[in-house]
Design a protein around this motif. Structure first.
Motif, PDB file in Angstrom:
ATOM      1  N   HIS A 186      21.609 -80.611  18.740  1.00 34.58           N
ATOM      2  CA  HIS A 186      20.944 -81.699  18.004  1.00 34.58           C
ATOM      3  C   HIS A 186      21.541 -81.789  16.597  1.00 34.58           C
ATOM      4  N   VAL A 187      21.574 -83.021  16.086  1.00 32.48           N
ATOM      5  CA  VAL A 187      22.032 -83.207  14.706  1.00 32.48           C
ATOM      6  C   VAL A 187      20.820 -83.585  13.861  1.00 32.48           C
ATOM      7  N   LEU A 188      20.639 -82.839  12.766  1.00 28.37           N
ATOM      8  CA  LEU A 188      19.505 -83.086  11.869  1.00 28.37           C
ATOM      9  C   LEU A 188      19.991 -83.817  10.620  1.00 28.37           C
ATOM     10  N   LYS A 189      19.316 -84.911  10.306  1.00 29.69           N
ATOM     11  CA  LYS A 189      19.644 -85.644   9.081  1.00 29.69           C
ATOM     12  C   LYS A 189      18.371 -86.272   8.531  1.00 29.69           C
ATOM     13  N   ASP A 190      18.209 -86.257   7.234  1.00 31.09           N
ATOM     14  CA  ASP A 190      17.021 -86.828   6.578  1.00 31.09           C
ATOM     15  C   ASP A 190      15.723 -86.317   7.206  1.00 31.09           C
ATOM     16  N   GLY A 191      15.693 -85.069   7.581  1.00 29.01           N
ATOM     17  CA  GLY A 191      14.468 -84.435   8.068  1.00 29.01           C
ATOM     18  C   GLY A 191      14.101 -84.754   9.495  1.00 29.01           C
ATOM     19  N   LYS A 192      15.002 -85.415  10.243  1.00 29.07           N
ATOM     20  CA  LYS A 192      14.696 -85.635  11.668  1.00 29.07           C
ATOM     21  C   LYS A 192      15.964 -85.572  12.506  1.00 29.07           C
ATOM     22  N   ILE A 193      15.762 -85.434  13.808  1.00 28.67           N
ATOM     23  CA  ILE A 193      16.917 -85.359  14.700  1.00 28.67           C
ATOM     24  C   ILE A 193      17.438 -86.777  14.959  1.00 28.67           C
ATOM     25  N   ILE A 194      18.721 -86.974  14.657  1.00 30.46           N
ATOM     26  CA  ILE A 194      19.254 -88.335  14.819  1.00 30.46           C
ATOM     27  C   ILE A 194      20.145 -88.456  16.058  1.00 30.46           C
ATOM     28  N   LYS A 195      20.567 -87.341  16.599  1.00 32.03           N
ATOM     29  CA  LYS A 195      21.370 -87.418  17.821  1.00 32.03           C
ATOM     30  C   LYS A 195      21.251 -86.104  18.597  1.00 32.03           C
ATOM     31  N   SER A 196      21.185 -86.186  19.901  1.00 36.11           N
ATOM     32  CA  SER A 196      21.149 -84.992  20.746  1.00 36.11           C
ATOM     33  C   SER A 196      22.180 -85.133  21.852  1.00 36.11           C
ATOM     34  N   GLY A 197      22.678 -84.008  22.320  1.00 38.52           N
ATOM     35  CA  GLY A 197      23.663 -84.061  23.395  1.00 38.52           C
ATOM     36  C   GLY A 197      23.954 -82.669  23.902  1.00 38.52           C
ATOM     37  N   ASP A 198      25.064 -82.545  24.610  1.00 37.47           N
ATOM     38  CA  ASP A 198      25.440 -81.214  25.096  1.00 37.47           C
ATOM     39  C   ASP A 198      26.494 -80.613  24.150  1.00 37.47           C
ATOM     40  N   ILE A 199      27.186 -79.589  24.591  1.00 42.12           N
ATOM     41  CA  ILE A 199      28.143 -78.869  23.730  1.00 42.12           C
ATOM     42  C   ILE A 199      29.237 -79.787  23.170  1.00 42.12           C
ATOM     43  N   THR A 200      29.494 -80.907  23.865  1.00 35.77           N
ATOM     44  CA  THR A 200      30.550 -81.821  23.381  1.00 35.77           C
ATOM     45  C   THR A 200      30.163 -82.435  22.032  1.00 35.77           C
ATOM     46  N   LEU A 201      28.855 -82.514  21.781  1.00 34.29           N
ATOM     47  CA  LEU A 201      28.404 -83.047  20.481  1.00 34.29           C
ATOM     48  C   LEU A 201      28.841 -82.107  19.344  1.00 34.29           C
ATOM     49  N   ALA A 202      28.763 -80.805  19.596  1.00 34.33           N
ATOM     50  CA  ALA A 202      29.191 -79.822  18.587  1.00 34.33           C
ATOM     51  C   ALA A 202      30.691 -79.962  18.327  1.00 34.33           C
ATOM     52  N   LYS A 203      31.441 -80.237  19.380  1.00 35.91           N
ATOM     53  CA  LYS A 203      32.900 -80.417  19.229  1.00 35.91           C
ATOM     54  C   LYS A 203      33.202 -81.690  18.443  1.00 35.91           C
ATOM     55  N   GLU A 204      32.380 -82.720  18.695  1.00 37.18           N
ATOM     56  CA  GLU A 204      32.537 -83.986  17.968  1.00 37.18           C
ATOM     57  C   GLU A 204      32.307 -83.757  16.465  1.00 37.18           C
ATOM     58  N   ILE A 205      31.293 -82.925  16.163  1.00 33.15           N
ATOM     59  CA  ILE A 205      30.986 -82.606  14.749  1.00 33.15           C
ATOM     60  C   ILE A 205      32.159 -81.847  14.128  1.00 33.15           C
ATOM     61  N   GLU A 206      32.708 -80.937  14.895  1.00 33.71           N
ATOM     62  CA  GLU A 206      33.831 -80.143  14.389  1.00 33.71           C
ATOM     63  C   GLU A 206      35.022 -81.047  14.039  1.00 33.71           C
ATOM     64  N   ASN A 207      35.233 -82.059  14.889  1.00 36.98           N
ATOM     65  CA  ASN A 207      36.376 -82.945  14.660  1.00 36.98           C
ATOM     66  C   ASN A 207      36.133 -83.966  13.552  1.00 36.98           C
ATOM     67  N   SER A 208      34.925 -84.541  13.528  1.00 34.75           N
ATOM     68  CA  SER A 208      34.738 -85.656  12.586  1.00 34.75           C
ATOM     69  C   SER A 208      33.768 -85.355  11.438  1.00 34.75           C
ATOM     70  N   GLY A 209      33.137 -84.169  11.441  1.00 33.46           N
ATOM     71  CA  GLY A 209      32.227 -83.810  10.352  1.00 33.46           C
ATOM     72  C   GLY A 209      30.877 -84.497  10.495  1.00 33.46           C
ATOM     73  N   PHE A 210      29.946 -84.139   9.574  1.00 40.76           N
ATOM     74  CA  PHE A 210      28.592 -84.713   9.648  1.00 40.76           C
ATOM     75  C   PHE A 210      28.532 -86.137   9.104  1.00 40.76           C
ATOM     76  N   THR A 211      29.518 -86.502   8.303  1.00 37.65           N
ATOM     77  CA  THR A 211      29.479 -87.840   7.677  1.00 37.65           C
ATOM     78  C   THR A 211      29.569 -88.944   8.723  1.00 37.65           C
ATOM     79  N   ALA A 212      30.104 -88.612   9.896  1.00 36.03           N
ATOM     80  CA  ALA A 212      30.227 -89.614  10.958  1.00 36.03           C
ATOM     81  C   ALA A 212      28.867 -90.007  11.538  1.00 36.03           C
ATOM     82  N   PHE A 213      27.819 -89.247  11.199  1.00 30.25           N
ATOM     83  CA  PHE A 213      26.504 -89.537  11.803  1.00 30.25           C
ATOM     84  C   PHE A 213      25.585 -90.261  10.824  1.00 30.25           C
TER      85      PHE A 213
END
Lengths: 241, 223
Positions: free
Chosen positions: A214-241
């Motif tokens: 899960h991705v947390l932003k502004d005190g709530k979960i804004i996106k959920s997914g499987d392990i590929t979401l963590a890889k997406e974060i690694e590649n594009s950072g949190f600013t992409a969300f």
């Protein structure tokens, strides 16, 4: 196992969590990711009912029990356990004293010294820490890695059902992270607890494999997914969300 | 005054079930050689003077329970070493006055006090270090800490009267209550609030002693 519904919470009148929804089923491993300062560690404190944090709305249900109005001891006794980012040192109180008191408080029975010591010695061996740790003051004079292992020693003794790992990898070198993660994985295999991993980068996910991210932003979960979401974060950072 | 010369390595004074019962209100101890004293006191009122002979050393581990009114004077001539540790758990008005006179040269002195006050008690700790003029090579230190519980009050007065310029002197004084962070940590492991508090109090009082037997005895007494 754990349901958080529309949770709003604050610390010192500052709203940190704002409409958080999260559901973790039995034996599931979830990861909560987000940059620094979005309220990840606040969730740990709220779940453990730190009195500095106030729940203004929403509910937290653990195994059918609403925990909003419980205190820290009561929540811990339901089986929720926090491995803190920076475990504090407690002068004058040894691991053995604390664990014996905790086990006796939780079970309401006297703790047999022989079994207690034997179990602790085996845990020390597993965690690759000297058995002298048993009678050392809690986390006093220990390195970051030793403190985390010390917290895992408590975990193995207290056998919780739900584990929160707050920035487990902070202060750990590669070797220590490996030992600590292996211990968590062994615990998972043996007791099948639910686990909530809180982190801002995915190094730890190389060792502990989550079911959901899960991705947390502004005190709530804004996106959920499987392990590929963590890889997406690694590649594009949190600013992409 | 009652004089006792102590020249053996370990000596126990206690008024629980002890080796030596102190039935006097005034006492002088003369320390020769290297001595360790362990003392457990309860509701005690004592004027104690300790005279350190040249080249002697003393480690004095003391624990006091309930209410007490103690005055202790430690006189160090030359080449002596004193480590005085006292922990106190009081629930009635109590006083502890320690005066350490550095009369000669090359002495080491360390005064360590840990006090927990409870209920409505008032505790006054007065620690005076007096280093005479024209002395040299002395190292003196005071480390005094208090933990106030319930409606109790602790006053710690650290006095350093240093007339010599060739001395290393420092003191550390803190008074506070049990850390909420520590309580949260222990309760998060499943301990009740009361047991967490008790563990922290006992830990605070015993952490100054390296002697395990001393620690265990104090824990037993407090229980």
């Amino acid at each position: 196992m754990l349901q958080i519904k529309n949770l709003t919470a604050s610390v010192e009148r500052k709203k940190i969590i704002n409409g958080l929804d999260l559901e973790i089923n039995d034996s599931e491993i979830h990861v909560l990711m987000g940059p620094n300062g979005v309220g990840k560690s606040t969730i740990c404190k709220i779940l453990l009912k730190d009195e500095n944090y106030t729940i203004s709305s929403g509910v937290i249900i653990f195994n059918g029990t609403k925990i909003n109005d419980l205190n820290t001891t009561e929540v811990a006794r339901l089986g929720i356990y926090l491995v803190n980012q920076n475990p504090i040192g407690i002068e004058g109180v040894t691991n053995a004293e604390m664990l014996r008191t905790a086990l006796s408080d939780i079970t309401g029975e006297r703790v047999g010294i022989f079994e207690f010591n034997k179990k602790l010695e085996n845990i020390c061996k597993e965690l690759d820490i000297p058995k002298e740790f048993i009678h050392r003051e809690i986390n006093v004079g220990m390195s970051g890695g030793e403190r985390k292992k010390n917290e895992l020693m408590h975990l193995w003794m207290l056998e919780p059902k739900f584990i929160i790992l707050d920035e487990l990898d902070s202060g750990l070198d590669v070797d220590a992270l490996k030992v600590v993660s292996e211990s968590i994985n062994k615990y998972y295999e043996k007791f099948k607890p639910s686990i909530l991993i809180i982190t801002h980068h995915n190094k730890i996910l190389e060792y502990i494999k989550p079911h959901k991210v899960h991705v947390l932003k502004d005190g709530k979960i804004i996106k959920s997914g499987d392990i590929t979401l963590a890889k997406e974060i690694e590649n594009s950072g949190f600013t992409a969300f | 005054m009652n004089n006792i010369v102590i020249d053996r390595e370990e000596f126990c004074l206690e008024d629980f079930d002890g080796e030596v019962k102190i039935n006097v209100k005034k006492l002088i101890l003369i320390i020769k050689g290297h001595v360790v004293i362990k003392e457990w006191i309860k509701n005690n009122e004592l004027d104690l003077m300790i005279n350190m002979e040249e080249n002697s050393s003393l480690e004095y581990n003391r624990f006091g329970l309930e209410n007490s009114d103690n005055k202790i004077i430690i006189n160090q001539n030359s080449n002596s070493r004193v480590i005085f540790k006292e922990s106190l758990l009081v629930d009635n008005d109590s006083k502890l006055k320690i005066k350490n006179n550095i009369l000669g040269n090359n002495n080491i002195s360390e005064i360590i006090v840990r006090a927990v006050s409870k209920e409505d008690s008032r505790l006054v700790v007065d620690a005076i270090l007096d280093v005479l003029e024209n002395t040299f090579g002395n190292e003196v230190k005071e480390d005094l800490r208090g933990l106030e519980q319930e409606n109790s009050k602790i006053t710690i007065i650290p006095d350093m009267l240093v007339a010599s310029s060739e001395v290393m002197a420092n003191h550390n004084v803190t008074i506070g209550s049990i850390s909420k962070e520590d309580l949260f940590y222990l309760c998060s492991k499943g301990l009740t609030f009361d047991n967490a508090k008790k563990l922290l109090e006992v830990g605070f009082l015993t952490s100054i002693y390296e002697d395990i037997e001393m620690q265990e005895k104090i824990k037993e007494i407090i229980k």
